[in-house]
Design a protein around this motif. Sequence first.
Motif, short mmCIF file in Angstrom:
data_model
loop_
_atom_site.label_atom_id
_atom_site.label_comp_id
_atom_site.label_asym_id
_atom_site.label_seq_id
_atom_site.Cartn_x
_atom_site.Cartn_y
_atom_site.Cartn_z
N CYS A 16 30.94 35.08 33.99
CA CYS A 16 31.16 33.64 34.15
C CYS A 16 29.86 32.86 33.92
O CYS A 16 29.89 31.74 33.43
CB CYS A 16 31.73 33.34 35.53
SG CYS A 16 33.42 33.94 35.72
N CYS B 59 32.86 36.13 43.04
CA CYS B 59 32.68 35.09 42.03
C CYS B 59 33.59 33.90 42.36
O CYS B 59 34.80 34.07 42.54
CB CYS B 59 32.98 35.63 40.64
SG CYS B 59 32.78 34.36 39.36
N CYS C 178 29.65 35.40 38.68
CA CYS C 178 29.42 36.74 38.16
C CYS C 178 28.73 36.63 36.79
O CYS C 178 28.64 35.54 36.22
CB CYS C 178 30.72 37.53 38.06
SG CYS C 178 31.80 37.01 36.72
N CYS D 149 36.02 33.35 38.85
CA CYS D 149 37.11 34.27 38.48
C CYS D 149 37.57 35.15 39.65
O CYS D 149 38.46 35.98 39.49
CB CYS D 149 36.67 35.15 37.31
SG CYS D 149 35.41 36.37 37.74
ZN LIG Z 1 33.35 35.44 37.43
#
Ligand SMILES: [Zn+2]
Length: 156
Positions: A143, A102, A140, A105
């Motif tokens: 997110c 990701c 992801c 994050c």
């Molecule tokens: Zn993420």
Amino acid sequence: MESSKIDDAVKQQFGDYLRSNKLRSTPERHAILNAIYTMEGSFDIETLLSHLEKNDKFHVSRATVYNTIALLINANLVIHHQFPGESRYEKCFGRELGYTICTNCNKVTEIKNIRIKEDISNNIKKFNLTHYSLYVYGLCSKCTRTAKRRKQKSRQ
Ligand SMILES: [Zn+2]
């Protein structure tokens, strides 16, 4: 998996590598190879050290572990993953590895049962593919949800 059941082809590849580079075949080096090939998924050095101590009752120095991993990488038996802020390693002999990362994050997730060896082989001629590691970047699910919510709020 018993450590003695490690694939003969893996053992042979390491033996050949050590011989052709005039390096000694030590019990420590083989214990580290065995430990790595009994571990599932990627790992960091700490995990490998504790696996060696707990499961194999084998005491090796951190320096020996780093040293041996460097040899195993050169022997194409271990791959180094540079994940965001984290160095990890993984057995790679004959394997198809894939991870999503990701970009927001930094969450890393293994892509299970990735099978694109044939696609790659069909696209690159005259190249004998042995193993690969694929890194797929994006957002992801968590997110993605957060980004959608933020977008909706800004519209209100
Ligand atoms: Zn993420």
